[in-house]
Design an enzyme around this catalytic site. Sequence first.
Site, PDB file in Angstrom:
ATOM      1  N   GLY A  15      15.996  32.590   0.960  1.00  0.00           N
ATOM      2  CA  GLY A  15      16.693  32.644  -0.330  1.00  0.00           C
ATOM      3  C   GLY A  15      16.833  34.041  -0.914  1.00  0.00           C
ATOM      4  N   SER A  16      16.899  35.058  -0.051  1.00  0.00           N
ATOM      5  CA  SER A  16      17.048  36.422  -0.611  1.00  0.00           C
ATOM      6  C   SER A  16      18.424  36.603  -1.265  1.00  0.00           C
ATOM      7  CB  SER A  16      16.789  37.493   0.449  1.00  0.00           C
ATOM      8  OG  SER A  16      17.810  37.515   1.410  1.00  0.00           O
ATOM      9  N   ASN A  17      19.440  35.933  -0.746  1.00  0.00           N
ATOM     10  CA  ASN A  17      20.754  36.003  -1.406  1.00  0.00           C
ATOM     11  C   ASN A  17      20.739  35.245  -2.729  1.00  0.00           C
ATOM     12  OD1 ASN A  17      23.001  37.422   0.218  1.00  0.00           O
ATOM     13  ND2 ASN A  17      21.772  36.347   1.756  1.00  0.00           N
ATOM     14  N   LYS A  68      25.105  11.578   6.096  1.00  0.00           N
ATOM     15  CA  LYS A  68      25.473  12.748   5.284  1.00  0.00           C
ATOM     16  C   LYS A  68      26.166  12.296   4.001  1.00  0.00           C
ATOM     17  CE  LYS A  68      26.655  16.645   7.073  1.00  0.00           C
ATOM     18  NZ  LYS A  68      27.208  17.902   7.592  1.00  0.00           N
ATOM     19  N   MET A  93      21.904  25.659   5.869  1.00  0.00           N
ATOM     20  CA  MET A  93      22.111  25.523   7.312  1.00  0.00           C
ATOM     21  C   MET A  93      22.746  24.188   7.722  1.00  0.00           C
ATOM     22  SD  MET A  93      21.199  28.463   8.253  1.00  0.00           S
ATOM     23  CE  MET A  93      21.021  28.373  10.032  1.00  0.00           C
ATOM     24  N   ARG A  94      23.613  23.636   6.869  1.00  0.00           N
ATOM     25  CA  ARG A  94      24.303  22.393   7.215  1.00  0.00           C
ATOM     26  C   ARG A  94      25.784  22.533   6.940  1.00  0.00           C
ATOM     27  NH1 ARG A  94      21.121  18.123   7.835  1.00  0.00           N
ATOM     28  NH2 ARG A  94      18.979  18.702   7.428  1.00  0.00           N
ATOM     29  N   LEU A  95      26.571  21.823   7.745  1.00  0.00           N
ATOM     30  CA  LEU A  95      28.001  21.765   7.449  1.00  0.00           C
ATOM     31  C   LEU A  95      28.212  20.873   6.233  1.00  0.00           C
ATOM     32  CD1 LEU A  95      29.853  21.335  10.857  1.00  0.00           C
ATOM     33  CD2 LEU A  95      29.896  23.290   9.308  1.00  0.00           C
ATOM     34  N   ASN A 110      30.883  30.549   0.826  1.00  0.00           N
ATOM     35  CA  ASN A 110      29.756  30.794   1.737  1.00  0.00           C
ATOM     36  C   ASN A 110      29.712  32.276   2.071  1.00  0.00           C
ATOM     37  OD1 ASN A 110      27.653  30.173   3.634  1.00  0.00           O
ATOM     38  ND2 ASN A 110      29.161  30.301   5.291  1.00  0.00           N
ATOM     39  N   HIS A 112      28.509  34.838   5.260  1.00  0.00           N
ATOM     40  CA  HIS A 112      28.178  34.775   6.692  1.00  0.00           C
ATOM     41  C   HIS A 112      27.955  36.197   7.213  1.00  0.00           C
ATOM     42  CE1 HIS A 112      28.078  33.040  10.694  1.00  0.00           C
ATOM     43  NE2 HIS A 112      28.791  34.089  11.084  1.00  0.00           N
TER      44      HIS A 112
END
Length: 203
Positions: A15-17, A68, A93-95, A110, A112
Amino acid sequence: MKKNKKLAVFASGNGSNFQAIVDAVYSGELDAELSLLVCDKPGAYAIERANNAGIPRFVFEAKAYASKEAFEKEMIAHLKSADVDFIVLAGYMRLIGSTLLNEYEGRIVNIHPSLLPAFPGKDAIGQALTAGVSETGVTVHFVDEGMDTGPIIAQKRVDIEENETLESLQAKIHAVEHRLYPAVLQKLLTQGEMTYGKKESVN
Ligand code: GRF
């Protein structure tokens, strides 16, 4: 007076972002309210960061749900009760599935760690090192149903030096992410209209 947009940040790990976004809100660089952390890993350090900052959180485990669709429906209930306008994925880490995408269409972004479309998916930093390229970078993009495929909003380059290691490259990329993400969010949230699909560079 203009009302600040309410954000939910989704994270799965360190969670650094997320922390960079929290800090930007506190410093006044980002005019937004942090209304919710959504986390799919009960042990993630991002949860402690939310607790320290007094940000409400919804923590879940995918395996506790039948599908989901089922956990995204519960997420939507939490997002609505927190009155969230905009979703910020930061190491989630999930779509994202169609249930959540339909509800927040054009309002999910998002970050990346590569210059997309190069090196999508997991371990993008390692992929770039293995490929032997001389530069990689960071991309902020809108989220669609694909893996790191949505319209690009902003990108920033990072040089790969000859003696670069995974650790040194990760550190450089994270430092860029922590500046770029709050700056891009500030532009998106305060321009009035979301610049869906319009690419710009943020220095
Ligand atoms: C970042 O490199 C981000 O680009 C990627 O996942 C990583 C999350 O790191 N999507 P952190 O949890 O924010 O430290």
